[in-house]
Design a protein around this motif. Structure first.
Motif, PDB file in Angstrom:
ATOM      1  N   SER A 257      54.632 -51.515  12.699  1.00 43.08           N
ATOM      2  CA  SER A 257      54.551 -51.152  14.120  1.00 43.08           C
ATOM      3  C   SER A 257      53.453 -50.133  14.365  1.00 43.08           C
ATOM      4  CB  SER A 257      55.903 -50.596  14.592  1.00 43.08           C
ATOM      5  OG  SER A 257      56.909 -51.590  14.530  1.00 43.08           O
TER       6      SER A 257
ATOM      7  N   GLN B  29      50.081 -51.887  14.063  1.00 46.27           N
ATOM      8  CA  GLN B  29      49.892 -52.772  15.218  1.00 46.27           C
ATOM      9  C   GLN B  29      49.518 -51.967  16.458  1.00 46.27           C
ATOM     10  OE1 GLN B  29      53.692 -54.681  14.920  1.00 46.27           O
ATOM     11  NE2 GLN B  29      52.871 -56.515  13.924  1.00 46.27           N
TER      12      GLN B  29
ATOM     13  N   PHE C 130      45.764 -53.411  14.766  1.00 42.88           N
ATOM     14  CA  PHE C 130      45.659 -54.218  13.555  1.00 42.88           C
ATOM     15  C   PHE C 130      46.669 -55.372  13.569  1.00 42.88           C
ATOM     16  CE2 PHE C 130      43.080 -50.824  12.236  1.00 42.88           C
ATOM     17  CZ  PHE C 130      42.409 -51.195  11.075  1.00 42.88           C
ATOM     18  N   GLN C 131      46.323 -56.432  12.863  1.00 39.91           N
ATOM     19  CA  GLN C 131      47.254 -57.531  12.661  1.00 39.91           C
ATOM     20  C   GLN C 131      48.009 -57.296  11.361  1.00 39.91           C
ATOM     21  OE1 GLN C 131      44.726 -60.997  12.663  1.00 39.91           O
ATOM     22  NE2 GLN C 131      44.970 -61.329  14.870  1.00 39.91           N
ATOM     23  N   VAL C 132      49.290 -57.592  11.383  1.00 39.71           N
ATOM     24  CA  VAL C 132      50.117 -57.428  10.191  1.00 39.71           C
ATOM     25  C   VAL C 132      50.734 -58.775   9.840  1.00 39.71           C
ATOM     26  CG1 VAL C 132      52.076 -56.259   9.133  1.00 39.71           C
ATOM     27  CG2 VAL C 132      50.619 -55.028  10.780  1.00 39.71           C
ATOM     28  N   VAL C 133      50.365 -59.293   8.687  1.00 38.77           N
ATOM     29  CA  VAL C 133      50.958 -60.535   8.186  1.00 38.77           C
ATOM     30  C   VAL C 133      52.064 -60.160   7.213  1.00 38.77           C
ATOM     31  CG1 VAL C 133      50.562 -62.656   6.881  1.00 38.77           C
ATOM     32  CG2 VAL C 133      48.804 -61.804   8.454  1.00 38.77           C
TER      33      VAL C 133
ATOM     34  N   ILE D 132      47.489 -56.165   6.034  1.00 36.47           N
ATOM     35  CA  ILE D 132      47.072 -55.542   7.293  1.00 36.47           C
ATOM     36  C   ILE D 132      45.550 -55.620   7.420  1.00 36.47           C
ATOM     37  CG2 ILE D 132      47.147 -53.413   8.641  1.00 36.47           C
ATOM     38  CD1 ILE D 132      49.592 -52.617   6.858  1.00 36.47           C
TER      39      ILE D 132
ATOM     40  N   HIS E 281      42.243 -55.826  10.572  1.00 41.53           N
ATOM     41  CA  HIS E 281      41.879 -55.807  11.987  1.00 41.53           C
ATOM     42  C   HIS E 281      41.474 -57.211  12.430  1.00 41.53           C
ATOM     43  CE1 HIS E 281      39.776 -54.716  15.714  1.00 41.53           C
ATOM     44  NE2 HIS E 281      40.543 -53.626  15.698  1.00 41.53           N
ATOM     45  N   PRO E 282      41.858 -57.635  13.630  1.00 38.49           N
ATOM     46  CA  PRO E 282      41.532 -59.002  14.070  1.00 38.49           C
ATOM     47  C   PRO E 282      40.037 -59.271  14.171  1.00 38.49           C
ATOM     48  CG  PRO E 282      42.437 -57.705  15.887  1.00 38.49           C
ATOM     49  CD  PRO E 282      42.688 -56.935  14.630  1.00 38.49           C
ATOM     50  N   GLU E 283      39.219 -58.222  14.279  1.00 44.00           N
ATOM     51  CA  GLU E 283      37.766 -58.410  14.340  1.00 44.00           C
ATOM     52  C   GLU E 283      37.092 -58.239  12.983  1.00 44.00           C
ATOM     53  OE1 GLU E 283      36.261 -55.778  17.309  1.00 44.00           O
ATOM     54  OE2 GLU E 283      37.614 -56.528  18.881  1.00 44.00           O
TER      55      GLU E 283
ATOM     56  N   LYS F 175      36.902 -52.031  10.232  1.00 44.29           N
ATOM     57  CA  LYS F 175      36.890 -53.500  10.278  1.00 44.29           C
ATOM     58  C   LYS F 175      36.471 -54.106   8.935  1.00 44.29           C
ATOM     59  CE  LYS F 175      35.866 -53.647  15.239  1.00 44.29           C
ATOM     60  NZ  LYS F 175      34.919 -54.096  16.293  1.00 44.29           N
TER      61      LYS F 175
ATOM     62  N   LYS G 153      40.897 -54.185   4.171  1.00 44.27           N
ATOM     63  CA  LYS G 153      42.160 -54.922   4.126  1.00 44.27           C
ATOM     64  C   LYS G 153      43.162 -54.018   3.417  1.00 44.27           C
ATOM     65  CE  LYS G 153      42.093 -59.254   2.925  1.00 44.27           C
ATOM     66  NZ  LYS G 153      41.957 -60.480   2.094  1.00 44.27           N
TER      67      LYS G 153
END
Length: 379
Positions: free
Chosen positions: A42, A45, A49-52, A65, A67-69, A133, A136
Motif C-alpha cells: 500500500s 502504491q 509504483f505497481q506491486v505484483v 515492485i 514503477h509503471p514508467e 524508474k 526493481k
C-alpha cells in the motif's frame, strides 16, 4: 535536500517501523508475513509504483515492485518480509525505543531496511529525480529459511539487471558485505520397525540408532580449515522410551567456501545417506545446496568502489568483509550480477530477544541508498 526531507519525516519512519515490528512475521506464519507485505504494498502504491503479488499457498506472498514508467530496470533492490520469531513474540516484547536504539522482533533484521527502502524512493520522488524508474524491488517471504520458494523468482526477475543492492542490515561498524559462504539445507527421514524394547527387542529396527550413525558420519564431513561445516541441528523420533523407534528425522545445515566444495559436499552427503548401517532401516534424503558462495570479484569490486565513494560524500568511510551466513546476495552474485550486501542500517543481536537498531543510522543509510540509485542509474 534529502537530509532535510528525511529529518522532517523521521517520526513517520519510526511510526512505520513500529507498525511493521508489531506484526508477527515468522517465515512459517503466512498471515503475518502477508500483513507486512500488504502494509508495504500500500505504501509503495501510494508513491505510484505497481506491486505484483507472487502468491504462495503455504508461505507468505512475494512482492515485485516496479514503477509503471520503468524502462528496462538495471538496479535490483532485494529485501525480505519474514523474521525468525514465533507467533506471540510481538505481543510479548513490542516495539520500543529510547534516544539511541530501537528494539523489537525483526527491528534490525530487517524491518528497518524495509522502511529505509520506501523512504529512499520517496526522497527521490520529492527531489524530482526520476532514477527511481530504473529500479526493481523484490521483497520475498522466506529469506530466513534459505529463500527456497523465492529463489527462482529472484533469478527470473534478475534478467537485464546490472547491480543488486541487498538491504540486509549492517553491523555496528557499518561494514558492507562482499563475500558470504554458501549453504544448504537437507532433511533426513529414517524408517525403522517398532517393537517392545523389553519383551521383543530383536523384532525392532531402531530408526534413532540408524540416525545416530548418520549424524556421526555427517559431522565428520566438517573441515574448519577449509571452511566446510555440517551441522545436524534438529532431531526428532520415537514415541516412548520402551519402544524401539520406528521413525526418526534430522535437519541438516551445511556451509562452504567455494562452488567446488558445494558440489563435493552434496555428493558426500548423498553417499552417506544412501545406505543404511542398521539392516532393516531405510533412509530418504531431501533438500540440497540452497545458496552458492558469494565470491568477491571484479564486478562487485567496481560496485563496492561506487558505494564507498557515495558514502564518503556523506562523511562515512566504509570497508567490506566476508561473513559465514548467507543471504539473497548469494543468489544474485551466483548468476553474475554485481552485488553489494549489508546496505541496511546498523545494529546487532539479530535473531535474539536483544535485537536492536541504531536509530541514528537510519537516515544516513536511507540517503546512501537513494544516492546509489541516482549514481547507478547513470552507469
Amino acid at each position: 535536500m534529502q537530509s532535510t526531507f528525511l529529518e522532517a519525516r523521521k517520526a513517520d519512519m519510526l511510526d512505520l517501523l513500529e507498525k511493521l515490528v508489531n506484526i508477527d512475521s515468522g517465515t512459517f506464519y503466512k498471515a503475518g508475513v502477508d500483513r507486512v507485505g500488504q502494509v508495504l504494498a500500500s505504501a509503495f502504491q501510494a508513491l505510484g509504483f505497481q506491486v505484483v503479488v507472487d502468491r504462495q499457498s503455504e508461505r507468505g506472498d512475494h512482492l515485485i515492485i516496479v514503477h509503471p514508467e520503468a524502462m528496462h530496470p538495471s538496479i535490483l533492490i532485494i529485501g525480505h518480509l519474514d523474521t525468525v520469531f514465533p507467533v506471540g513474540t510481538a505481543r510479548s516484547r513490542p516495539f520500543s525505543y529510547d534516544e539511541s536504539f530501537a528494539y523489537g522482533p525483526g527491528v534490525y533484521d530487517m524491518k528497518a531496511s524495509l522502511v529505509m527502502s520506501l523512504f529512499a524512493i520517496q526522497s527521490l520522488i520529492e527531489a524530482g529525480d526520476e532514477s527511481f524508474k530504473r529500479i526493481k524491488i523484490i521483497l520475498n517471504s522466506d529469506e530466513e529459511h534459505g529463500s527456497i520458494y523465492s529463489r527462482e523468482l529472484i533469478k527470473r526477475e534478475s534478467a537485464g539487471i546490472k547491480f543488486a543492492l541487498i538491504i540486509e542490515p549492517s553491523d555496528m561498524t557499518g561494514k558492507l558485505i562482499t563475500g558470504r559462504r554458501g549453504g544448504g539445507k537437507f532433511e533426513l527421514h529414517v524408517t525403522g520397525r517398532a517393537a517392545h524394547s523389553g519383551e521383543e527387542p530383536e523384532k525392532g529396527r531402531s530408526a534413532i540408532g540408524e540416525l545416530a550413525h548418520k549424524i556421526i558420519q555427517l559431522h565428520g564431513l566438517t573441515d574448519p580449515h577449509a571452511g566446510v561445516h555440517v551441522n545436524v541441528g534438529v532431531v526428532s523420533g520415537g514415541t516412548t522410551s520402551n519402544t524401539i523407534a520406528a521413525h526418526a528425522n534430522a535437519s541438516i545445515d551445511v556451509r562452504m567456501e567455494t562452488p567446488d566444495q558445494a558440489i563435493e559436499l552434496e555428493r558426500k552427503i548423498k553417499h552417506i545417506c544412501s545406505t543404511a548401517t542398521i539392516e532393516g532401516t531405510t533412509l530418504v534424503l531431501e533438500g540440497g545446496i540452497t545458496r552458492q558462495p558469494m565470491i568477491k570479484n571484479a564486478n562487485s569490486e567496481h560496485l563496492l568502489n561506487i558505494v564507498q565513494e557515495e558514502a564518503m560524500q556523506l562523511g562515512e568511510s566504509l570497508t567490506d568483509k566476508k561473513v559465514g551466513s548467507g543471504s539473497d546476495g548469494n543468489l544474485t552474485a551466483a548468476i553474475g550480477i554485481a552485488t553489494i550486501d549489508a546496505l541496511g542500517p546498523r545494529g546487532g543481536n539479530a535473531h535474539t530477544a536483544d535485537e536492536f537498531l541504531v536509530i541514528e543510522s537510519l537516515i544516513p543509510r536511507t540517503i546512501l541508498l537513494a544516492n546509489l540509485v541516482k549514481r547507478l542509474s547513470l552507469e
